[in-house]
Design a protein around this motif. Structure first.
Motif, PDB file in Angstrom:
ATOM      1  N   PHE A 199       1.226   2.956  10.780  1.00  0.00           N
ATOM      2  CA  PHE A 199       0.848   1.579  10.477  1.00  0.00           C
ATOM      3  C   PHE A 199       1.604   0.605  11.369  1.00  0.00           C
ATOM      4  N   ALA A 200       2.903   0.830  11.547  1.00  0.00           N
ATOM      5  CA  ALA A 200       3.709  -0.068  12.373  1.00  0.00           C
ATOM      6  C   ALA A 200       3.218  -0.078  13.820  1.00  0.00           C
ATOM      7  N   GLU A 201       2.825   1.088  14.346  1.00  0.00           N
ATOM      8  CA  GLU A 201       2.310   1.156  15.714  1.00  0.00           C
ATOM      9  C   GLU A 201       1.009   0.361  15.856  1.00  0.00           C
ATOM     10  N   ALA A 202       0.109   0.509  14.882  1.00  0.00           N
ATOM     11  CA  ALA A 202      -1.154  -0.238  14.930  1.00  0.00           C
ATOM     12  C   ALA A 202      -0.901  -1.737  14.782  1.00  0.00           C
ATOM     13  N   ALA A 203       0.006  -2.098  13.882  1.00  0.00           N
ATOM     14  CA  ALA A 203       0.323  -3.515  13.693  1.00  0.00           C
ATOM     15  C   ALA A 203       0.933  -4.108  14.955  1.00  0.00           C
ATOM     16  N   LEU A 204       1.805  -3.359  15.606  1.00  0.00           N
ATOM     17  CA  LEU A 204       2.429  -3.847  16.832  1.00  0.00           C
ATOM     18  C   LEU A 204       1.388  -4.083  17.925  1.00  0.00           C
ATOM     19  N   GLN A 205       0.448  -3.169  18.088  1.00  0.00           N
ATOM     20  CA  GLN A 205      -0.605  -3.351  19.092  1.00  0.00           C
ATOM     21  C   GLN A 205      -1.422  -4.602  18.789  1.00  0.00           C
ATOM     22  N   ASN A 206      -1.724  -4.813  17.502  1.00  0.00           N
ATOM     23  CA  ASN A 206      -2.458  -6.011  17.092  1.00  0.00           C
ATOM     24  C   ASN A 206      -1.651  -7.272  17.407  1.00  0.00           C
ATOM     25  N   GLN A 207      -0.361  -7.234  17.125  1.00  0.00           N
ATOM     26  CA  GLN A 207       0.499  -8.391  17.367  1.00  0.00           C
ATOM     27  C   GLN A 207       0.654  -8.677  18.852  1.00  0.00           C
ATOM     28  N   ILE A 208       0.764  -7.632  19.664  1.00  0.00           N
ATOM     29  CA  ILE A 208       0.853  -7.828  21.112  1.00  0.00           C
ATOM     30  C   ILE A 208      -0.409  -8.520  21.621  1.00  0.00           C
TER      31      ILE A 208
ATOM     32  N   ASP B 258       9.388   3.976   3.636  1.00  0.00           N
ATOM     33  CA  ASP B 258       9.766   4.895   2.573  1.00  0.00           C
ATOM     34  C   ASP B 258      10.305   6.168   3.223  1.00  0.00           C
ATOM     35  N   ASN B 259      11.604   6.373   3.101  1.00  0.00           N
ATOM     36  CA  ASN B 259      12.216   7.538   3.721  1.00  0.00           C
ATOM     37  C   ASN B 259      12.298   8.722   2.759  1.00  0.00           C
ATOM     38  N   SER B 260      11.577   8.627   1.621  1.00  0.00           N
ATOM     39  CA  SER B 260      11.699   9.675   0.611  1.00  0.00           C
ATOM     40  C   SER B 260      11.007  10.964   1.028  1.00  0.00           C
ATOM     41  N   ASP B 261       9.965  10.880   1.867  1.00  0.00           N
ATOM     42  CA  ASP B 261       9.325  12.100   2.350  1.00  0.00           C
ATOM     43  C   ASP B 261       8.723  11.848   3.730  1.00  0.00           C
ATOM     44  N   ASP B 262       8.490  12.936   4.439  1.00  0.00           N
ATOM     45  CA  ASP B 262       8.011  12.839   5.816  1.00  0.00           C
ATOM     46  C   ASP B 262       6.631  12.206   5.904  1.00  0.00           C
ATOM     47  N   ASP B 263       5.745  12.479   4.930  1.00  0.00           N
ATOM     48  CA  ASP B 263       4.387  11.937   4.974  1.00  0.00           C
ATOM     49  C   ASP B 263       4.413  10.414   4.885  1.00  0.00           C
ATOM     50  N   ALA B 264       5.226   9.890   3.974  1.00  0.00           N
ATOM     51  CA  ALA B 264       5.331   8.437   3.832  1.00  0.00           C
ATOM     52  C   ALA B 264       5.921   7.808   5.089  1.00  0.00           C
ATOM     53  N   LEU B 265       6.933   8.467   5.666  1.00  0.00           N
ATOM     54  CA  LEU B 265       7.545   7.954   6.889  1.00  0.00           C
ATOM     55  C   LEU B 265       6.540   7.962   8.038  1.00  0.00           C
ATOM     56  N   ASP B 266       5.785   9.051   8.180  1.00  0.00           N
ATOM     57  CA  ASP B 266       4.768   9.140   9.240  1.00  0.00           C
ATOM     58  C   ASP B 266       3.686   8.090   9.062  1.00  0.00           C
TER      59      ASP B 266
ATOM     60  N   PRO C 192       0.810  -1.227   0.000  1.00  0.00           N
ATOM     61  CA  PRO C 192       0.000   0.000   0.000  1.00  0.00           C
ATOM     62  C   PRO C 192       0.839   1.272   0.000  1.00  0.00           C
ATOM     63  N   ASP C 193       0.252   2.329  -0.575  1.00  0.00           N
ATOM     64  CA  ASP C 193       0.890   3.643  -0.511  1.00  0.00           C
ATOM     65  C   ASP C 193       0.588   4.273   0.848  1.00  0.00           C
ATOM     66  N   ALA C 194       1.080   5.495   1.052  1.00  0.00           N
ATOM     67  CA  ALA C 194       0.950   6.141   2.359  1.00  0.00           C
ATOM     68  C   ALA C 194      -0.506   6.318   2.769  1.00  0.00           C
ATOM     69  N   MET C 195      -1.371   6.706   1.835  1.00  0.00           N
ATOM     70  CA  MET C 195      -2.779   6.920   2.165  1.00  0.00           C
ATOM     71  C   MET C 195      -3.451   5.613   2.578  1.00  0.00           C
ATOM     72  N   ALA C 196      -3.157   4.540   1.850  1.00  0.00           N
ATOM     73  CA  ALA C 196      -3.734   3.241   2.181  1.00  0.00           C
ATOM     74  C   ALA C 196      -3.202   2.724   3.512  1.00  0.00           C
TER      75      ALA C 196
END
Length: 199
Positions: free
Chosen positions: A106-115, A93-101, A12-16
């Motif tokens: 997403f990683a934070e939500a995935a981590l909570q789900n995994q925990i 994607d470190n190409s821009d701040d929006d993609a990184l954010d 997925p792209d940043a919006m997705a």
């Protein structure tokens, strides 16, 4: 193990990614991938939501290509949904701040789900058969590596996991006797400093 097959993936792209970062949507997508197609009312019952909220989240998942309508089931009154892919591929994607954010959200939500999944697995560990207890592990290994060596290690581990997925039955069942969805979570990162862990 079944014959080798291709694993369908979405990157997925940043919006997705932002849309998927919602905990309810993440759980819905997981249920559709692992348990197979379902209706909004069926998912609402499983998740303890009303059908209006469930339908809204399903539309968001469909809008970003994570799920599609299952045209082999249901009718105009009773729409069924299924996962469009077996796996979500997330590359930071470190190409821009929006993609990184978006990636961090997403990683934070995935981590909570995994925990949550890990806690549930631990709570059920005692009721597993001896064979499944023997096949389960909770490992914490620290290896001094360069960034290049660490990346190579992750790529090797991902190849081993991908190979197992390609030889396993497709997610969503039905599964052969004695086969169950088996969760492998891979977390790898430079060890945070003790100061960084202080609240």
């Amino acid at each position: 193990m079944a014959e080798r097959r291709t694993i369908s993936r979405i990157e997925p792209d940043a919006m997705a990614l932002r849309a998927l970062a919602h905990p309810v949507r993440m759980r819905m997508l997981g249920l559709l991938r692992i348990e197979g197609p379902a209706t909004a009312s069926g998912l609402a019952e499983r998740l303890g939501l009303n059908s209006g909220a469930t339908s809204y989240h399903l539309r968001q998942l469909a809008r970003h290509g994570f799920i599609v309508e299952d045209e082999e089931r249901g009718n105009a009154r009773d729409r069924w949904w299924k996962s469009a892919h077996e796996s979500t591929v997330f590359h930071s994607d470190n190409s821009d701040d929006d993609a990184l954010d978006a990636g961090i959200a997403f990683a934070e939500a995935a981590l909570q789900n995994q925990i949550g999944q890990m806690k549930a697995a631990l709570a059920q560990y005692g009721s597993l058969s001896a064979e499944w207890r023997d096949a389960s592990t909770l490992s914490d290994l620290i290896i001094p590596l360069t960034a290049t060596d660490a990346k190579a290690l992750i790529e090797r581990l991902n190849r081993v996991i991908a190979d197992a997925m390609e030889q396993a039955p497709k997610l969503g069942g039905p599964y052969p006797p004695d086969v169950e969805p088996f969760t492998v979570m891979l977390h790898a990162f430079p060890r945070p400093s003790e100061e960084g862990n202080e609240q």
